[in-house]
Design a protein around this motif. Sequence first.
Motif, PDB file in Angstrom:
ATOM      1  N   LEU A 196      28.437  10.000 -25.274  1.00 25.13           N
ATOM      2  CA  LEU A 196      27.857   9.381 -26.305  1.00 25.13           C
ATOM      3  C   LEU A 196      28.933   8.505 -27.060  1.00 25.13           C
ATOM      4  N   VAL A 197      28.332   7.114 -27.159  1.00 25.86           N
ATOM      5  CA  VAL A 197      29.158   6.367 -27.842  1.00 25.86           C
ATOM      6  C   VAL A 197      28.465   5.632 -29.063  1.00 25.86           C
ATOM      7  N   LEU A 198      29.084   6.190 -30.112  1.00 30.87           N
ATOM      8  CA  LEU A 198      28.435   5.845 -31.528  1.00 30.87           C
ATOM      9  C   LEU A 198      29.271   4.900 -32.491  1.00 30.87           C
ATOM     10  N   ALA A 246      34.040   7.215 -30.327  1.00 33.43           N
ATOM     11  CA  ALA A 246      33.838   6.469 -31.833  1.00 33.43           C
ATOM     12  C   ALA A 246      33.972   5.087 -31.329  1.00 33.43           C
ATOM     13  N   THR A 247      33.280   4.162 -32.154  1.00 36.99           N
ATOM     14  CA  THR A 247      33.192   2.741 -32.067  1.00 36.99           C
ATOM     15  C   THR A 247      33.036   2.199 -33.328  1.00 36.99           C
ATOM     16  N   ASN A 259      39.003   9.159 -36.776  1.00 38.74           N
ATOM     17  CA  ASN A 259      38.223   9.459 -35.567  1.00 38.74           C
ATOM     18  C   ASN A 259      38.584  10.420 -34.816  1.00 38.74           C
ATOM     19  N   LEU A 260      39.922  10.895 -34.612  1.00 41.56           N
ATOM     20  CA  LEU A 260      40.143  12.049 -33.778  1.00 41.56           C
ATOM     21  C   LEU A 260      40.141  13.317 -34.622  1.00 41.56           C
ATOM     22  N   VAL A 266      37.556  10.049 -27.591  1.00 35.41           N
ATOM     23  CA  VAL A 266      38.184   8.621 -27.440  1.00 35.41           C
ATOM     24  C   VAL A 266      37.667   7.787 -28.620  1.00 35.41           C
ATOM     25  N   VAL A 267      38.700   6.872 -28.771  1.00 37.88           N
ATOM     26  CA  VAL A 267      38.432   5.749 -29.983  1.00 37.88           C
ATOM     27  C   VAL A 267      38.307   4.336 -29.170  1.00 37.88           C
TER      28      VAL A 267
END
Length: 336
Positions: A196-198, A246-247, A259-260, A266-267
């Motif tokens: 999932l990219v949020l 996270a984006t 974010n980590l 991943v960021v």
Amino acid sequence: MNLSTTYLGLPLRNPLVASAGPLSQTVDGIRRLADGGVGAVVLYSVFEEQIRRQAELDLALEEQHADAFGEALSYFPDLPGVAGDDVPSAYLRLLEEGATVAGVPVIGSINGSTQGGWTQYARQLQDAGAAAIELNIYFVVGDLSLSGRDVEERHLDIVRSVKQAVSIPVAVKLSPYFSSVGNMCLQLADAGADGLVLFNRFLQPEIDIDAVDVEPDVVLSSQYEGRLPRTWIAALRGRVGCSLAATSGVRDADDLVRNLLAGADVVMSTSALVRNGSEYGRQLLNGLEDWMETKGFDSLDAFRGQLSVRHDDENAYQRAGYITALEKARTVYGAL
């Protein structure tokens, strides 16, 4: 210092990923991003509408000459509106060449909002060398009669359709505008999403009061926008059986660390790399290493998710954070 991580089952040399954007529109651009230090590159998005249009043009060409003599089958005359180099084919060539030179995983990106034959294009991305596919489901509901459940089902149907077409991992880039974001994330994981990219950012137009018109606009993300995806990643960490990316809102190495700590695998960043150049990736990673050394961490797993939400009572945790924030605001701004 060990910065290696895993995303969508793919081993990456570090957690910084160049998200879909203008820097990955050429083979040289992909190479520069990889040379700049990122652990993976997500190509700019090819749009559902572009895929559909090319399919329609191909069909028109085929039907126009369906009864032609066999010896002329290699003859393809020009048709009005047919470009010499269609976007879907050009995208596949870019992906194939980029994957060859990058030295890091290259992820294809499809931007769509409906279910249909275009999802089979995902198989072509896989055949062209994509390490994974990112589905950017950009769906702004204009039909006010459409229920929230119908919107959710459309997302789930798209994911299931693509997963049936490919064997490589599939990530879903979704918006935060669901009645229950957490539950939607659980449903997407159950539907087969590997990550999932949020979150996706809805591009909100401005009103030009001089021209009395609506003006489309694209604005690079601000650092403040990173708080929303971090909040949900912290809540989802350990609760969904898929990767979390996270984006939005990544400005410097501190945002990478934040974010980590929230629990991201991943960021992703586009805006920071656009503002500072592809080589800025190395600076972000150097800042991450400096912070880890200062804190005594020798790997990402030593601190990843350290500030994620406790799972004993998530609702109380979020409520407590809200109340604490208001109390802090009162001390700064006075009574609210």
